[in-house]
Design a protein around this motif. Structure first.
Motif, PDB file in Angstrom:
ATOM      1  N   PHE A  28       0.868  -1.038   0.070  1.00  0.00           N
ATOM      2  CA  PHE A  28       0.129   0.007   0.019  1.00  0.00           C
ATOM      3  C   PHE A  28       0.862   1.185   0.130  1.00  0.00           C
ATOM      4  O   PHE A  28       0.697   2.396  -0.579  1.00  0.00           O
ATOM      5  CB  PHE A  28      -0.988  -0.002   1.077  1.00  0.00           C
ATOM      6  N   LEU A  29       1.899   1.216   0.796  1.00  0.00           N
ATOM      7  CA  LEU A  29       2.806   2.272   0.905  1.00  0.00           C
ATOM      8  C   LEU A  29       3.519   2.771  -0.409  1.00  0.00           C
ATOM      9  O   LEU A  29       3.450   4.051  -1.057  1.00  0.00           O
ATOM     10  CB  LEU A  29       3.981   1.991   1.887  1.00  0.00           C
ATOM     11  N   ARG A  30       3.751   1.695  -0.985  1.00  0.00           N
ATOM     12  CA  ARG A  30       4.437   2.009  -2.469  1.00  0.00           C
ATOM     13  C   ARG A  30       3.281   2.607  -3.556  1.00  0.00           C
ATOM     14  O   ARG A  30       3.893   3.320  -4.266  1.00  0.00           O
ATOM     15  CB  ARG A  30       5.290   0.815  -3.030  1.00  0.00           C
ATOM     16  N   GLU A  31       2.385   2.109  -3.411  1.00  0.00           N
ATOM     17  CA  GLU A  31       1.189   2.615  -4.096  1.00  0.00           C
ATOM     18  C   GLU A  31       1.057   3.947  -3.859  1.00  0.00           C
ATOM     19  O   GLU A  31       0.951   4.875  -4.940  1.00  0.00           O
ATOM     20  CB  GLU A  31      -0.046   1.718  -3.910  1.00  0.00           C
ATOM     21  N   LEU A  32       0.937   4.333  -2.750  1.00  0.00           N
ATOM     22  CA  LEU A  32       0.544   5.693  -2.383  1.00  0.00           C
ATOM     23  C   LEU A  32       2.022   6.805  -2.626  1.00  0.00           C
ATOM     24  O   LEU A  32       1.730   8.034  -3.380  1.00  0.00           O
ATOM     25  CB  LEU A  32       0.216   6.042  -1.087  1.00  0.00           C
ATOM     26  N   VAL A  33       3.004   6.220  -2.248  1.00  0.00           N
ATOM     27  CA  VAL A  33       4.131   7.174  -2.635  1.00  0.00           C
ATOM     28  C   VAL A  33       4.279   7.120  -4.365  1.00  0.00           C
ATOM     29  O   VAL A  33       4.608   8.269  -4.851  1.00  0.00           O
ATOM     30  CB  VAL A  33       5.453   6.271  -2.248  1.00  0.00           C
ATOM     31  N   VAL A 120      -3.616  -2.537  -8.056  1.00  0.00           N
ATOM     32  CA  VAL A 120      -4.038  -2.423  -6.792  1.00  0.00           C
ATOM     33  C   VAL A 120      -4.215  -0.804  -6.342  1.00  0.00           C
ATOM     34  O   VAL A 120      -5.493  -0.645  -5.835  1.00  0.00           O
ATOM     35  CB  VAL A 120      -3.563  -2.953  -5.452  1.00  0.00           C
ATOM     36  N   GLY A 121      -3.389  -0.103  -6.631  1.00  0.00           N
ATOM     37  CA  GLY A 121      -3.488   1.522  -6.469  1.00  0.00           C
ATOM     38  C   GLY A 121      -4.066   1.888  -5.305  1.00  0.00           C
ATOM     39  O   GLY A 121      -3.674   1.429  -4.202  1.00  0.00           O
ATOM     40  N   MET A 256       6.635  -4.037 -10.898  1.00  0.00           N
ATOM     41  CA  MET A 256       5.514  -4.434 -10.497  1.00  0.00           C
ATOM     42  C   MET A 256       4.752  -2.828 -10.031  1.00  0.00           C
ATOM     43  O   MET A 256       3.618  -2.796 -10.184  1.00  0.00           O
ATOM     44  CB  MET A 256       5.170  -5.361  -9.346  1.00  0.00           C
ATOM     45  N   ASP A 257       5.395  -2.118  -9.570  1.00  0.00           N
ATOM     46  CA  ASP A 257       4.988  -0.893  -9.038  1.00  0.00           C
ATOM     47  C   ASP A 257       4.750  -0.059  -9.963  1.00  0.00           C
ATOM     48  O   ASP A 257       3.550   0.509 -10.265  1.00  0.00           O
ATOM     49  CB  ASP A 257       5.956  -0.345  -8.083  1.00  0.00           C
ATOM     50  N   LYS A 258       5.722   0.031 -10.879  1.00  0.00           N
ATOM     51  CA  LYS A 258       5.468   1.294 -11.920  1.00  0.00           C
ATOM     52  C   LYS A 258       4.543   0.918 -13.185  1.00  0.00           C
ATOM     53  O   LYS A 258       3.803   1.678 -13.693  1.00  0.00           O
ATOM     54  CB  LYS A 258       6.846   1.413 -12.704  1.00  0.00           C
TER      55      LYS A 258
END
Ligand code: ADP
Length: 626
Positions: A28-33, A120-121, A256-258
C-alpha cells in the motif's frame, strides 16, 4: 452530508481489499508514494509548458509522518493535486478502462489475479486502514476538497481549506488482530524499510522526521532522542544505476509498482548507450499479457524521461507494434525537456533510440530462444501471436526481422519449433516446407491430405492460430525453401511414373470428372489422385487463398467475398472410384447423388459448412437403404 456510493465494481473490489485477500499488505505504501511521485511529475511537467505555473524542482517532495497515539499515517506531496471532479472520478471509481467481471464463485487466486490485473492502486490503502482522508488542492482550482471514506459503504467529498497545492492522505491504521499486527506501519523502522525496499528509486525526496538516540553523557550512559528530517530514498532512478548494483528483486519491484502488475516480469533488459544520442533504458517483458492487451484500449509505449524527469508516460513511437507488449523506461539527456509532443515525434534522436530499442529487444529474444528455451516458450505462448502478426503486417516489411522468432507446431516433434530447426532437419529429397492448417492439432491430424506427407516421413508444421497462415503466406519462403500447404492442389509428392499414371486416369475419365464438376458447380475441378491413402475424398485449393484463410475472411465483419478456389480430389485406389465409373456408365441419376454426397463429405472434412444438410442426409439414407 449524504454519503456517495462507490460504483458497484469499485465496491466489490474494495470489499476484497478490506477483507485483505491480497496477501502482501506492505505494498500500500509504495502505491501511495508512487501516486505522489506521479503528481509531482505532472506538476513539474506542467511548469515546463505553462508559464503561469512556476515551480522549482528541488522544492518538490513527498512527506511521511505518523502518530502512534492517533494511529495515523500521513503521506503528503506538493504535486498537482486533485480538483473535486478528479477526487470523484479518480478515487470514487476504479477500473475506469474496463469492467471488472467479478463472478460469484471465483476462487481466491482468481480474485487476486483480477485485482492484480487492474493494479491495486489507491484502494490498497484499505488493506491497512479503516478510514482514509484525502485532502487536496489542485493547481487548477481555488478551493481545496476533502475526500473521506471508511470503506465499502461509500465516501463523502466536501470543501475544506488547504494552503498549498498538493495532496495529503491520512490513513487511520487498523487495530492489531490475531492474524496481523497493523501497528508495524506506525514504526519508524518499518516505514524506512518499506521505502528502501519499494520506493528507493523515486526521483523526488521522500522525507520523514526520524529519531536518533544519541549519547548525551558518556559517564552516566545517558541518551537523548534527537529528531531530524531524513530523506529515506536514494533518489537514483533504478535505470541510472549500474546493473551490478541492482538486485533482481529491486528490478521486479520497480516493474510491478510502475506498471501495475502483480507478477514479476519474465525478462528484464537494461541498457546504457553512449554515442550520437546517449540514453539509458530499462525494459521489461511481462510474464503474462496485460488484461486489456488484446483490446482496443491497450496503449503501447515506453515512459520517456529527459535526464530523470518524465516527459511522456507512454511514448508510442519508441516501440514497433509487434513489440507492443514491452514495458519500460527510456531516459536520455539528448532530448530537450520542453519539447512538444509533435516535435518529439519528428525528433531524429527519438527515431534513433526507437531503432536501437527495437533491435535490442529482438536480440534479447533471440538469445532467450537459444539459451533459455523454457522461458521463450512461455513468452511465445503469451505474445507469439503479436510476432506473427508483425510478420505479415504492413505487407511484410518487417518479416526478415521476425522470421527467426516465430514458432509453429511440428508433427514430428509434437511441440513448437522454429523455421530454422525445421529446415535443418529437412530430408535430402524434400524441397519444400510443408504445413497444414486447421482448428486444432487433432483436427489437422485427421485431415486426409496429411496422411500422405507423413507417410513419406516429412515433418509438417501445423498451423492452428488464425494468424499463422497469413504469416506463412507473407514469408513465402525460408532459406529459399518454399512453404507448401498439404491441402494445396499443386502439392505433388508422386514419382514420375505415378504422375503419368494419374494423368492417364484423369484423361481417360475426363467426361466423368467434368460431369461431376458441372453437377457441383462451385469447385474449380474434380480429379482422381494418389494423394489420399485411406480416405475416399478431400478438398484442396488452387491459388493464394486456402480454405482456412477463407474461414478467417468469412468471419470478418465486413465480408470481402474472398473465396478459396477448391478442387475435389477422389482417391483413385478407393472402391468409390470404380463405383463412380460404373454409375457414370449405367445410372446417371445415382451418379449425381453420389457426387453430391462425396462433395459434402469433402466439405465436412475441411470443416466447411454444408448448405443443405437435410437434403444430403436424405440422399445418404436413400443410397444406403438400396
Ligand atoms: P493509478 O495510479 O494506477 O491510476 P490509483 O487508484 O492509485 O490508480 O489512483 C487513481 C488516480 O488518482 C491516479 O491516476 C491519479 O490521477 C489520482 N491520484 C492518486 N493519488 C494522487 C495524488 N497524491 N495526487 C494527485 N493525484 C492523485
Amino acid at each position: 452530508m449524504a454519503k456517495k456510493e462507490f460504483k458497484s465494481e469499485s465496491k466489490r473490489l474494495l470489499d476484497l481489499m478490506i477483507n485483505s485477500i491480497y496477501t502482501n499488505k506492505d505494498i500500500f505504501l509504495r502505491e501511495l508514494v508512487s501516486n505522489a511521485s506521479d503528481a509531482l511529475d505532472k506538476l513539474y511537467y506542467r511548469s515546463l509548458t505553462d508559464k503561469k505555473v512556476k515551480i522549482v524542482r528541488d522544492d518538490l517532495e513527498i512527506n511521511i509522518s505518523f502518530n502512534k497515539d492517533n494511529r495515523t499515517l500521513t503521506i503528503s506531496d506538493n504535486g498537482c493535486g486533485m480538483t473535486r471532479e478528479e477526487l470523484e472520478t479518480n478515487l470514487g471509481t476504479i477500473a475506469k478502462s474496463g469492467s471488472l467481471a467479478f463472478k460469484e464463485n471465483m476462487t481466491k487466486d482468481e480474485k487476486i489475479d483480477i485485482i492484480g490485473q487492474f493494479g491495486v492502486g489507491f484502494y490498497s490503502a484499505f488493506m491497512v486502514s479503516d478510514k482514509i482522508t484525502v485532502t487536496s488542492l489542485s493547481i487548477d482550482s481555488d478551493d481545496a476538497y476533502c475526500f473521506e471514506s471508511e470503506g465499502a459503504d461509500g465516501y463523502t467529498i466536501k470543501k475544506t481549506s488547504k494552503s498549498d497545492v498538493g495532496t495529503e492522505i491520512v490513513l487511520s491504521i487498523k487495530e492489531d488482530c490475531e492474524e496481523f499486527e497493523y501497528s508495524k506501519y506506525l514504526e519508524e523502522y518499518e516505514i524506512k524499510n518499506l521505502i528502501k525496499k519499494y520506493s528507493d528509486y523515486i526521483s523526488f525526496p521522500i522525507k520523514m522526521e526520524c529519531t536518533h538516540h544519541e549519547l548525551k553523557d558518556e559517564k552516566k550512559q545517558e541518551y537523548e532522542d534527537i529528531k531530524e528530517i531524513e530523506t529515506l530514498n536514494s533518489m537514483i532512478p533504478i535505470w541510472k544505476k549500474s546493473k551490478n548494483d541492482v538486485k533482481d528483486e529491486e528490478y521486479d519491484n520497480f516493474y510491478m509498482d510502475k506498471f501495475n502488475d502483480y507478477d514479476k516480469p519474465l525478462k528484464v533488459i537494461s541498457s546504457s548507450v553512449e554515442g550520437m544520442c546517449s540514453y539509458k533504458s530499462l525494459l521489461f517483458i511481462p510474464t503474462h499479457a496485460p488484461y486489456d492487451f488484446y483490446t482496443q484500449d491497450y496503449e503501447k509505449g515506453l515512459a520517456l524521461y529527459s535526464n530523470g524527469v518524465m516527459i511522456m508516460e507512454k511514448c508510442a513511437d519508441l516501440l514497433p507494434d509487434y513489440f507492443s507488449f514491452v514495458k519500460g523506461v527510456v531516459d536520455s539527456e539528448d532530448l530537450s525537456l520542453n519539447i512538444s509532443r509533435e516535435l518529439l515525434q519528428e525528433s531524429n534522436n527519438l527515431k534513433l533510440i526507437a531503432k536501437n530499442i527495437e533491435s535490442k529487444i529482438r536480440k534479447e529474444l533471440e538469445k532467450m530462444l537459444k539459451d533459455d528455451r523454457e522461458s521463450y516458450m512461455s513468452f511465445f505462448k503469451t505474445f507469439g501471436v503479436q510476432l506473427k502478426y508483425g510478420v505479415y503486417n504492413n505487407y511484410g516489411v518487417d518479416k526478415d526481422k521476425l522470421k527467426d522468432l516465430v514458432m509453429f507446431y511440428s508433427s514430428k516433434h509434437e511441440r513448437l519449433i522454429t523455421l530454422a530447426e525445421y529446415v535443418s532437419e529437412m530430408k535430402d529429397n524434400q524441397e519444400s516446407i510443408y504445413y497444414a492448417s486447421g482448428a486444432s492439432v487433432e483436427k489437422i491430424n485427421a485431415l486426409p491430405q496429411v496422411e500422405q506427407v507423413k507417410d513419406k516421413e516429412f515433418d509438417i508444421l501445423y498451423l492452428t492460430d488464425y494468424v499463422d497462415e497469413f504469416c506463412i503466406t507473407a514469408l513465402q519462403d525460408y532459406e529459399s525453401k518454399k512453404f507448401i500447404n498439404v491441402s494445396d492442389g499443386s502439392l505433388d509428392l508422386e514419382t514420375d511414373d505415378e504422375k503419368k499414371e494419374t494423368e492417364k486416369v484423369n484423361k481417360d475419365n475426363s467426361d466423368l470428372l467434368k460431369a461431376m464438376c458441372d453437377k457441383i458447380g462451385e469447385v474449380k475441378e474434380v480429379r482422381f489422385s494418389k494423394k489420399l491413402k485411406s480416405h475416399p475424398v478431400c478438398l484442396t485449393t488452387k491459388g493464394d487463398v486456402s480454405i482456412e484463410m477463407q474461414k478467417v475472411f468469412d468471419a470478418m465483419p465486413n465480408e470481402m467475398g474472398i473465396k478459396a478456389e477448391t478442387i475435389l480430389e477422389i482417391n483413385e485406389k478407393h472402391p468409390i472410384a470404380s463405383k463412380l465409373k460404373d454409375l457414370y456408365k449405367n445410372s446417371r441419376e445415382d451418379f449425381d447423388k453420389y457426387t453430391e454426397i462425396l462433395y459434402s463429405e469433402a466439405r465436412m472434412i475441411a470443416g466447411l459448412p454444408i448448405e443443405n444438410p437435410t437434403e444430403i442426409s436424405r440422399l445418404i439414407c436413400e443410397v444406403i437403404s438400396k
